[in-house]
Design a protein around this motif. Structure first.
Motif, short mmCIF file in Angstrom:
data_model
loop_
_atom_site.label_atom_id
_atom_site.label_comp_id
_atom_site.label_asym_id
_atom_site.label_seq_id
_atom_site.Cartn_x
_atom_site.Cartn_y
_atom_site.Cartn_z
N ASP A 468 90.74 44.27 92.86
CA ASP A 468 91.06 45.70 93.02
C ASP A 468 92.01 46.16 91.92
OD1 ASP A 468 89.47 45.99 95.23
OD2 ASP A 468 91.10 45.91 96.69
N TYR A 469 93.06 45.39 91.68
CA TYR A 469 94.01 45.75 90.63
C TYR A 469 93.31 45.83 89.27
CZ TYR A 469 98.41 44.98 93.29
OH TYR A 469 99.47 45.07 94.16
N TRP A 470 92.57 44.80 88.92
CA TRP A 470 91.92 44.74 87.60
C TRP A 470 90.96 45.93 87.42
CZ3 TRP A 470 95.26 41.18 88.17
CH2 TRP A 470 95.49 40.16 87.26
N ASN A 478 95.66 52.38 85.38
CA ASN A 478 96.74 52.14 86.34
C ASN A 478 96.16 51.31 87.48
OD1 ASN A 478 98.62 52.33 88.51
ND2 ASN A 478 99.38 54.30 87.77
N PRO A 479 96.72 50.12 87.77
CA PRO A 479 96.12 49.25 88.79
C PRO A 479 96.40 49.68 90.22
CG PRO A 479 98.10 48.24 87.92
CD PRO A 479 97.88 49.49 87.11
N ASN A 480 97.24 50.65 90.43
CA ASN A 480 97.68 50.98 91.79
C ASN A 480 96.64 51.75 92.58
OD1 ASN A 480 100.48 50.00 92.22
ND2 ASN A 480 100.84 51.15 90.32
N GLY A 481 96.68 51.50 93.90
CA GLY A 481 95.84 52.22 94.84
C GLY A 481 96.51 52.25 96.19
N SER A 482 95.98 53.02 97.10
CA SER A 482 96.63 53.20 98.40
C SER A 482 96.54 51.97 99.29
CB SER A 482 96.00 54.40 99.13
OG SER A 482 94.61 54.18 99.33
N ASP A 483 95.60 51.05 99.00
CA ASP A 483 95.38 49.92 99.90
C ASP A 483 95.88 48.60 99.33
OD1 ASP A 483 93.52 49.99 97.91
OD2 ASP A 483 91.82 49.38 99.16
N THR A 484 96.67 48.62 98.26
CA THR A 484 97.23 47.40 97.69
C THR A 484 98.74 47.59 97.50
OG1 THR A 484 96.65 48.23 95.48
CG2 THR A 484 95.14 46.64 96.50
N PRO A 485 99.51 46.49 97.50
CA PRO A 485 100.95 46.61 97.27
C PRO A 485 101.24 47.31 95.94
CG PRO A 485 100.43 44.41 98.07
CD PRO A 485 99.12 45.09 97.80
N HIS A 486 102.28 48.13 95.94
CA HIS A 486 102.59 48.92 94.75
C HIS A 486 102.99 48.01 93.59
CE1 HIS A 486 103.60 52.43 92.43
NE2 HIS A 486 104.80 51.93 92.17
N TRP A 487 102.48 48.33 92.42
CA TRP A 487 102.74 47.57 91.19
C TRP A 487 103.58 48.46 90.28
CZ3 TRP A 487 98.40 44.21 88.63
CH2 TRP A 487 98.91 43.54 87.51
N ARG A 488 104.84 48.06 90.06
CA ARG A 488 105.75 48.85 89.24
C ARG A 488 105.69 48.40 87.80
NH1 ARG A 488 110.78 47.50 92.71
NH2 ARG A 488 111.82 47.63 90.67
N ARG A 489 105.62 49.37 86.90
CA ARG A 489 105.53 49.04 85.48
C ARG A 489 106.79 48.38 84.95
NH1 ARG A 489 103.39 54.37 82.48
NH2 ARG A 489 104.49 53.32 80.74
N SER A 490 107.91 48.57 85.59
CA SER A 490 109.17 48.04 85.07
C SER A 490 109.39 46.57 85.41
CB SER A 490 110.34 48.85 85.63
OG SER A 490 110.35 48.80 87.05
#
Length: 518
Positions: A468-470, A478-490
């Motif tokens: 899902d991320y990939w 942007n790999p983020n979506g509502s159904d996966t843990p948030h991925w912070r760019r920092s």
């Protein structure tokens, strides 16, 4: 660090069982009228599976044989009728390993397209072009079955062969394209995608170039290659930092043109062409099997060339790269497979032997002492500790630096794959648990060799999350979506069955030491 070439060979052999090419047509596959697609060269017939279609063995360039050996890739010839695309084509020439028995067939510039069975009308689907690893000496696009990615992500995935070893990266001062023929093949595959992928429902304006290990170094090179401008729009770099250096023994990154030219002189001498009036013409008459036997274990693309004017790391530091979003990361225990290979080859790593082993790989005695102090060995953990040294120096810390440099130029998403119980790359039992070793993440994204691996329910969920991320990254940058843990760019996103979340950086890596190591 001095090179330890036999270990790379050992690792590729260990990975062979996981990646072994299997050209057999799956039993559930079928052909039908929906599996026929027209591209610029003619019609191709693939196979229909549950949820996806596969088109294998499509030529993207002319066979690089005869006078085209060590020449820029030429367009593939057109054909009449419907070409069979139900089976994969020959891998490029390489020694035995991932490809059982190896290959001596130079007619190898083919790619494979996997596309969802859903209607291929608008909107067109994102495209992922996968560049395989293998130290620039082994591997094949057909080792990677991407149907899970294609189906769950509704994307088109292309896997590609490119010239390897001395046939892909020969250095010769009088040879146009010297040292970069394999990279030029990747350019040709990207141009093929731009011209033809729409016929499979793909969007030529949304192409992600992705690769692992040597494939990741290839992506770094393409980010720094002026002639790759506009051929891809996002990049995924798995376990191959753009700031890696060829003098490190486990990182086959780009090398200066002078180095590859010197290697080319040695090769010509080994095969009897060293004193020929026309060395290149002589080399073109040498049998592939003899070239493979004579080539060095280590291969790298050349920089200081028209395709790759400067070292990718230097280009990155200076900002002379294509400004596309990048997803980049490494595995937590990258070096454990190499360490295991060294131990199996007869090296003992104990508190008493560790200082001498360290000096073998770090000739500067003072720096070797620093490494021994930073990475202490007990009677029971010599293999994992040495693996940590290999992994930190060649992968984790250069990847951290690469990500930091990229983040000043373009959006970057960083990860560390950290499943300590990931399926092993080989069925053979190693001398110690390998953890999240080099290539361990691949089975979470692909069915390697067409065979899914046994996974626990938690590992299957991690695999689904990673895909899902990939795919979201390929779709939007942007790999983020509502159904996966948030991925912070920092931060660096840790990917493990029991934890998906930020870490910056993993405290087990000693990057302060390696940042000062020459």
């Amino acid at each position: 660090m001095r090179r330890h070439t036999a270990v790379w060979t050992g690792l590729t052999t260990a990975l062979a069982g996981a990646l072994a090419v299997s050209p057999a047509l799956p039993a559930q596959a079928r052909t039908d009228t929906a599996s026929v697609v027209r591209i610029q060269s003619g019609q191709v017939r693939g196979t229909a599976h549950t949820g996806y279609r596969a088109f294998n063995g499509i030529p993207y360039a002319a066979p690089p044989v005869g006078a085209l050996r060590w020449a820029a890739p030429r367009p593939a010839a057109s054909w009449t009728g419907v070409r069979d695309a139900t089976r994969t084509a020959s891998p490029c020439p390489q020694p035995a390993g991932e490809v059982p028995g190896g290959s001596t067939n130079e007619d190898c510039l083919y790619l494979n397209v996997t596309t969802p069975s859903k209607p291929t009308g608008l909107p067109r689907k994102p495209v992922v072009l996968w560049v395989h690893g293998g130290g620039f000496t082994t591997g094949a696009g057909s080792s990677y079955d991407p149907h899970r990615m294609a189906v769950s992500g509704d994307v088109v995935v292309v896997t590609v062969n490119y010239r390897l070893g001395t046939l892909g990266f020969l250095g010769n001062a009088r040879l146009p394209g010297s040292g970069t023929f394999g990279l030029a093949d990747q350019h040709a595959a990207l141009r093929w995608v731009r011209a033809n992928i729409g016929a499979f429902g793909g969007d030529p304006g949304n192409v992600t170039l992705a690769g692992q290990s040597a494939g990741a170094f290839s992506v770094c090179a393409q980010l720094a290659s002026p002639s790759a401008a506009g051929l891809f729009h996002r990049a995924i770099i798995e376990s191959g930092a753009c700031t890696g250096r060829p003098e490190h023994p486990f990182a086959p990154s780009a090398a200066p043109r002078s180095t590859t030219d010197q290697a080319g002189v040695k090769l010509a001498t080994r095969v009897g062409c060293g004193h020929a009036s026309d060395v290149v013409a002589c080399l073109r008459r040498v049998k592939v099997s003899r070239l493979l036997a004579a080539q060095a274990v280590d291969q790298q693309p050349s920089y200081g060339t028209p395709l790759l004017p400067e070292d990718p790391g230097a280009a990155l530091a200076a900002g002379r790269i294509h400004r596309v979003p990048v997803l980049i990361g490494n595995n937590h225990d990258e070096g454990s497979a190499w360490s295991a290979g060294i131990i199996e080859a007869g090296t003992s790593i104990t508190p008493a032997t560790w200082p001498d082993v360290a000096k073998t790989f770090i000739p500067d005695p003072t720096r070797a002492e620093e490494v021994v102090h930073t990475y202490p060995v007990t009677e029971t953990d010599g293999g994992p500790v040495f693996g940590a040294v290999i992994g930190d120096s060649n992968f984790a810390c250069p990847t951290l630096r690469t990500g930091s440099l990229l983040a000043t130029r373009t959006p970057v998403w960083r990860y560390e794959f950290a499943d300590p119980h990931a399926p092993r790359p080989s069925p053979a039992t190693p001398p110690f648990p390998l953890g999240a070793t080099h290539a361990a993440e691949l089975t979470y994204l692909f069915d390697l060799g067409g065979k899914p691996r046994d996974m626990t329910p938690d590992q299957k969920r991690l695999a689904a999350t990673m895909i899902d991320y990939w795919i979201r990254f390929a779709r939007t940058g942007n790999p983020n979506g509502s159904d996966t843990p948030h991925w912070r760019r920092s931060t660096v996103q840790s990917l493990a069955p029991d934890r998906i979340g930020p870490t910056y950086p993993s405290p087990s890596h000693h990057c302060a030491l390696w940042s000062t190591m020459p």
